[in-house]
Design an enzyme around this catalytic site. Sequence first.
Site: not given
Ligand code: NAP
Length: 236
Positions: A14, A36, A79, A142
């Site tokens: 996702r 997961r 993350g 974070y």
């Molecule tokens: N959104 C933002 O504004 C933003 C900005 C800067 C950086 N980021 C970084 O971009 C990355 C993706 O963020 P996102 O916004 O797409 O977040 P998100 O929609 O919350 O998705 C997080 C993803 O990480 C997976 N995950 C979390 N913990 C895990 C674990 N222990 N083992 C395996 N998978 C795990 C989740 O899997 P599940 O579906 O199983 O929970 C999900 O697929 C992250 O590293 C985040 O820190 C995001």
Amino acid sequence: MPVSRSVLVTGGNRGIGLAIARAFAEAGDRVAVTYRSGEPPEGLLGVKCDITDSEQVEQAFKEIEAAQGPVEVLVANAGITRDTLLLRMSEEDFSSVLDTNLTGTFRVVKRATKGMLRARKGRVVLISSVVGLLGSAGQANYAASKAGLVGFARSVARELGSRNITCNVVAPGFVDTDMTAVLSEDRRAEIVSQVPLGRYASPAEIASAVRFLSSDEAAYITGAVIPVDGGLGMGH
Ligand SMILES: NC(=O)c1ccc[n+]([C@@H]2O[C@H](COP(=O)([O-])OP(=O)(O)OC[C@H]3O[C@@H](n4cnc5c(N)ncnc54)[C@H](OP(=O)(O)O)[C@@H]3O)[C@@H](O)[C@H]2O)c1
């Protein structure tokens, strides 16, 4: 005709990870994603894996290697956040975020580079955040984990450069996903007011930078931190 590569995107079920996985798949690569719970997205190889568990990481890599060959491109994207002010932050709030975002990345990079060393080529892209270098009130855990990824990537880049393995970091700003959906309207407006481009990023805009760093065109880029943040982090 571009060559189809074996790609793994952690957290590719996702959000930003899914956009990255889809972008590679559309370009003809064979793409695996970790998940997961629930069902993995259609058209991608879903492997069940919690990156805080080394055994599950090992099992996932075995499944991927059997299904689509050794991982040639790794995107460490999974993350979490556990935001709270420092004085309220428990040790568990801190260590769980570090264990997923930083140590989890170490686990998958270590395992993926085994195969890359054998192949004498490989691409690793780590998803950090603008917050890693800018800091953010309420996100000490974070930000520490995301800053840690920079030192980690640069060390890996130095260690494995002679084997034709690059390791780079993409540092997104604020992106529309589940992670940011929890922010209040006021907080969103405050963030947008500080972004020179005046909006959030779409997940596809992060995917473009990741794809570039994994392409032949980026063969001479390693140890770089590429901001995709609408200008929010300028100067860092
Ligand atoms: N959104 C933002 O504004 C933003 C900005 C800067 C950086 N980021 C970084 O971009 C990355 C993706 O963020 P996102 O916004 O797409 O977040 P998100 O929609 O919350 O998705 C997080 C993803 O990480 C997976 N995950 C979390 N913990 C895990 C674990 N222990 N083992 C395996 N998978 C795990 C989740 O899997 P599940 O579906 O199983 O929970 C999900 O697929 C992250 O590293 C985040 O820190 C995001």
